[in-house]
Design a protein around this motif. Sequence first.
Motif, mmCIF file in Angstrom:
data_model
loop_
_atom_site.group_PDB
_atom_site.id
_atom_site.type_symbol
_atom_site.label_atom_id
_atom_site.label_comp_id
_atom_site.label_asym_id
_atom_site.label_seq_id
_atom_site.Cartn_x
_atom_site.Cartn_y
_atom_site.Cartn_z
ATOM 1 N N LYS A 77 0.848 -1.184 0.000
ATOM 2 C CA LYS A 77 0.000 0.000 0.000
ATOM 3 C C LYS A 77 0.890 1.243 0.000
ATOM 4 C CE LYS A 77 -3.623 2.359 2.611
ATOM 5 N NZ LYS A 77 -2.984 3.684 2.556
ATOM 6 N N THR A 78 0.531 2.218 -0.799
ATOM 7 C CA THR A 78 1.289 3.461 -0.857
ATOM 8 C C THR A 78 0.944 4.339 0.346
ATOM 9 O OG1 THR A 78 1.322 3.400 -3.263
ATOM 10 C CG2 THR A 78 1.798 5.512 -2.219
ATOM 11 N N THR A 79 1.968 4.765 1.073
ATOM 12 C CA THR A 79 1.770 5.641 2.227
ATOM 13 C C THR A 79 2.695 6.842 2.120
ATOM 14 O OG1 THR A 79 3.406 4.368 3.491
ATOM 15 C CG2 THR A 79 1.092 3.754 3.768
ATOM 16 N N ARG A 80 2.430 7.850 2.947
ATOM 17 C CA ARG A 80 3.344 8.983 3.032
ATOM 18 C C ARG A 80 4.695 8.500 3.568
ATOM 19 N NH1 ARG A 80 0.280 14.044 5.961
ATOM 20 N NH2 ARG A 80 -1.650 14.061 4.737
ATOM 21 N N GLN A 81 5.724 9.261 3.282
ATOM 22 C CA GLN A 81 7.037 8.907 3.816
ATOM 23 C C GLN A 81 7.458 9.910 4.884
ATOM 24 O OE1 GLN A 81 11.250 8.865 1.736
ATOM 25 N NE2 GLN A 81 10.231 6.879 1.428
ATOM 26 N N VAL A 99 16.505 7.048 8.670
ATOM 27 C CA VAL A 99 15.724 5.892 8.223
ATOM 28 C C VAL A 99 14.361 6.346 7.702
ATOM 29 C CG1 VAL A 99 14.663 3.705 8.891
ATOM 30 C CG2 VAL A 99 16.902 4.344 9.821
ATOM 31 N N ALA A 100 14.096 6.037 6.426
ATOM 32 C CA ALA A 100 12.808 6.376 5.821
ATOM 33 C C ALA A 100 11.764 5.334 6.207
ATOM 34 C CB ALA A 100 12.942 6.438 4.302
ATOM 35 N N ILE A 101 10.558 5.815 6.507
ATOM 36 C CA ILE A 101 9.426 4.954 6.854
ATOM 37 C C ILE A 101 8.277 5.286 5.917
ATOM 38 C CG2 ILE A 101 7.807 4.231 8.635
ATOM 39 C CD1 ILE A 101 10.650 3.574 9.359
ATOM 40 N N GLY A 102 7.762 4.279 5.207
ATOM 41 C CA GLY A 102 6.654 4.497 4.292
ATOM 42 C C GLY A 102 7.122 4.999 2.946
ATOM 43 N N GLY A 103 6.163 5.213 2.052
ATOM 44 C CA GLY A 103 6.491 5.725 0.735
ATOM 45 C C GLY A 103 7.345 4.790 -0.091
ATOM 46 N N GLY A 104 7.210 3.493 0.151
ATOM 47 C CA GLY A 104 7.979 2.512 -0.616
ATOM 48 C C GLY A 104 9.330 2.172 -0.030
ATOM 49 N N ALA A 105 9.724 2.793 1.092
ATOM 50 C CA ALA A 105 11.006 2.477 1.725
ATOM 51 C C ALA A 105 10.976 1.053 2.270
ATOM 52 C CB ALA A 105 11.287 3.460 2.852
ATOM 53 N N PRO A 106 12.138 0.407 2.419
ATOM 54 C CA PRO A 106 12.165 -0.935 3.004
ATOM 55 C C PRO A 106 11.476 -0.959 4.361
ATOM 56 C CG PRO A 106 14.315 -0.369 2.103
ATOM 57 C CD PRO A 106 13.484 0.882 2.031
ATOM 58 N N ILE A 107 10.778 -2.049 4.646
ATOM 59 C CA ILE A 107 10.087 -2.184 5.928
ATOM 60 C C ILE A 107 11.133 -2.290 7.033
ATOM 61 C CG2 ILE A 107 8.567 -3.647 7.304
ATOM 62 C CD1 ILE A 107 7.248 -4.464 4.610
ATOM 63 N N ALA A 108 11.096 -1.345 7.964
ATOM 64 C CA ALA A 108 12.127 -1.247 8.996
ATOM 65 C C ALA A 108 11.797 -2.142 10.184
ATOM 66 C CB ALA A 108 12.275 0.200 9.453
ATOM 67 N N VAL A 109 12.820 -2.822 10.691
ATOM 68 C CA VAL A 109 12.681 -3.707 11.842
ATOM 69 C C VAL A 109 13.196 -2.978 13.076
ATOM 70 C CG1 VAL A 109 13.323 -5.923 12.844
ATOM 71 C CG2 VAL A 109 13.001 -5.717 10.370
ATOM 72 N N LEU A 140 -7.877 0.324 9.171
ATOM 73 C CA LEU A 140 -7.125 1.567 9.283
ATOM 74 C C LEU A 140 -6.397 1.884 7.982
ATOM 75 C CD1 LEU A 140 -6.149 3.910 11.062
ATOM 76 C CD2 LEU A 140 -4.252 2.434 11.798
ATOM 77 N N ALA A 141 -5.837 0.865 7.338
ATOM 78 C CA ALA A 141 -5.100 1.071 6.087
ATOM 79 C C ALA A 141 -5.985 1.644 4.985
ATOM 80 C CB ALA A 141 -4.475 -0.246 5.625
ATOM 81 N N GLN A 142 -7.276 1.373 5.066
ATOM 82 C CA GLN A 142 -8.213 1.902 4.069
ATOM 83 C C GLN A 142 -8.595 3.354 4.345
ATOM 84 O OE1 GLN A 142 -11.516 -0.816 4.204
ATOM 85 N NE2 GLN A 142 -10.438 -2.437 3.110
ATOM 86 N N GLU A 191 -0.413 -8.711 2.673
ATOM 87 C CA GLU A 191 -1.435 -7.912 2.000
ATOM 88 C C GLU A 191 -0.937 -6.508 1.676
ATOM 89 O OE1 GLU A 191 -4.818 -8.018 4.581
ATOM 90 O OE2 GLU A 191 -5.164 -10.173 4.321
ATOM 91 N N GLY A 192 0.349 -6.259 1.923
ATOM 92 C CA GLY A 192 0.935 -4.960 1.600
ATOM 93 C C GLY A 192 0.736 -3.896 2.646
ATOM 94 N N ILE A 193 0.282 -4.300 3.830
ATOM 95 C CA ILE A 193 0.005 -3.354 4.915
ATOM 96 C C ILE A 193 1.173 -3.345 5.897
ATOM 97 C CG2 ILE A 193 -1.519 -2.823 6.855
ATOM 98 C CD1 ILE A 193 -3.769 -4.237 5.260
ATOM 99 N N GLY A 194 1.674 -2.159 6.209
ATOM 100 C CA GLY A 194 2.731 -2.021 7.206
ATOM 101 C C GLY A 194 4.013 -1.463 6.630
ATOM 102 N N ASP A 195 4.608 -0.524 7.360
ATOM 103 C CA ASP A 195 5.831 0.142 6.915
ATOM 104 C C ASP A 195 6.992 -0.075 7.865
ATOM 105 O OD1 ASP A 195 4.691 1.781 4.563
ATOM 106 O OD2 ASP A 195 3.320 2.215 6.223
ATOM 107 N N THR A 196 6.710 -0.442 9.093
ATOM 108 C CA THR A 196 7.722 -0.774 10.086
ATOM 109 C C THR A 196 7.041 -1.620 11.141
ATOM 110 O OG1 THR A 196 9.376 0.113 11.638
ATOM 111 C CG2 THR A 196 7.312 1.334 11.417
ATOM 112 N N PHE A 197 7.812 -2.376 11.934
ATOM 113 C CA PHE A 197 7.175 -3.212 12.954
ATOM 114 C C PHE A 197 8.149 -3.592 14.051
ATOM 115 C CE2 PHE A 197 8.846 -6.379 9.950
ATOM 116 C CZ PHE A 197 9.423 -7.320 10.804
ATOM 117 N N ARG A 198 7.556 -4.006 15.159
ATOM 118 C CA ARG A 198 8.307 -4.608 16.252
ATOM 119 C C ARG A 198 7.645 -5.927 16.616
ATOM 120 N NH1 ARG A 198 8.231 -3.152 22.722
ATOM 121 N NH2 ARG A 198 9.663 -4.812 23.342
ATOM 122 N N ILE A 199 8.445 -6.973 16.742
ATOM 123 C CA ILE A 199 7.978 -8.237 17.312
ATOM 124 C C ILE A 199 8.142 -8.116 18.816
ATOM 125 C CG2 ILE A 199 8.353 -10.723 17.454
ATOM 126 C CD1 ILE A 199 7.437 -9.977 14.706
#
Length: 361
Positions: free
Chosen positions: A5-9, A15-25, A193-195, A228-236
Amino acid sequence: MIERKTTRQIHVGPVAIGGGAPIAVQSMTNTLTSEVEATVAQIRRLEQAGCEIIRVAVPDQAAAESITAIREQITIPLIADIHFDSRLAVAAMEHGAQGVRINPGNLGGPDKLARVVAAATMHRVPIRVGVNSGSIEKDLLKQFGYPTPERPDALIESALGNVRLLEEQGFFDIKISIKSSDTLTTIAGYRQLAQRTEYPLHLGVTEAGGLIAGTVKSSVALGILLSEGIGDTFRISLTRDPVEEIRVGYELLRSLRIRERGPELISCPTCGRTRIDLFTLAEQVEQRLQTMESNLKVAVMGCVVNGPGEAREADIGIAGGHGVGIVFKKGEIYKKVPEADLLPVFLEELERLEAERKTKA
């Protein structure tokens, strides 16, 4: 191929978050932030494991003031986690926090929020609006009920309401998280929320549990959402050494073919033919692999008879027998060594192989 999903960056430090940047861990320290030496030591271990953003708790002024000394000794961006106290949010940014996690609605009113926004604007610090199932406003709970998989509305409305408080202050450098300890509620909430927003999303299952339960719950929820393409960064979130959170995070991304960092470990589940302590051997190899960057396939097998053939696609591997072990490459025996020497000989070969890969790169 997953279509994200396309999001703002936004940017947390570099570290870039969103906007197609790699999903940050990312992860969070469990040391007292005011104990700088211990906190820095833990963050350095997390950096080695691949952590890209670190969050620290800021429960008091001493913790906020310690951020300066911590940042001087680490290489990844630092986020301050704030609850209720706007003064601590401002102090954390003044002392070098590159991001803050707050719930705007519980900071004490518009004036206090305005001070936080002013500091974030001046220091160019993004804000994560973080809402958990346990922190939802009473009026929303009365209107929508406690969040469930069938109706996660209270979580979503709480998050978007808090975002509006920032937008009304002219602030838009935002990312959002809505965490539940229930896997299905987390999935349903983030889907909806993603919608409804273009802001980048921070994924997580809160209070997920220990290594086994936490890994399973987080991997199910985050794996479905990321697929499903949702999420730009995450923590386990695990009740464990936070380094384990990073290990699980990268394995999750690798399993979805989203990102690959470092070697992939292939190991057999053991059987009656195993004559070595394969569990300990695999754990020692895995710990070493966490500090490596080359995209290798590494195998740890329990049987010298079938092991190499079963792991034929591995770039390098080891297999143990009774008193003897082998190092193999691409399914072919490369070296036979006494069992006591198996691990050090293998690690030496592994280091050599990684060095060759780096040279070619």
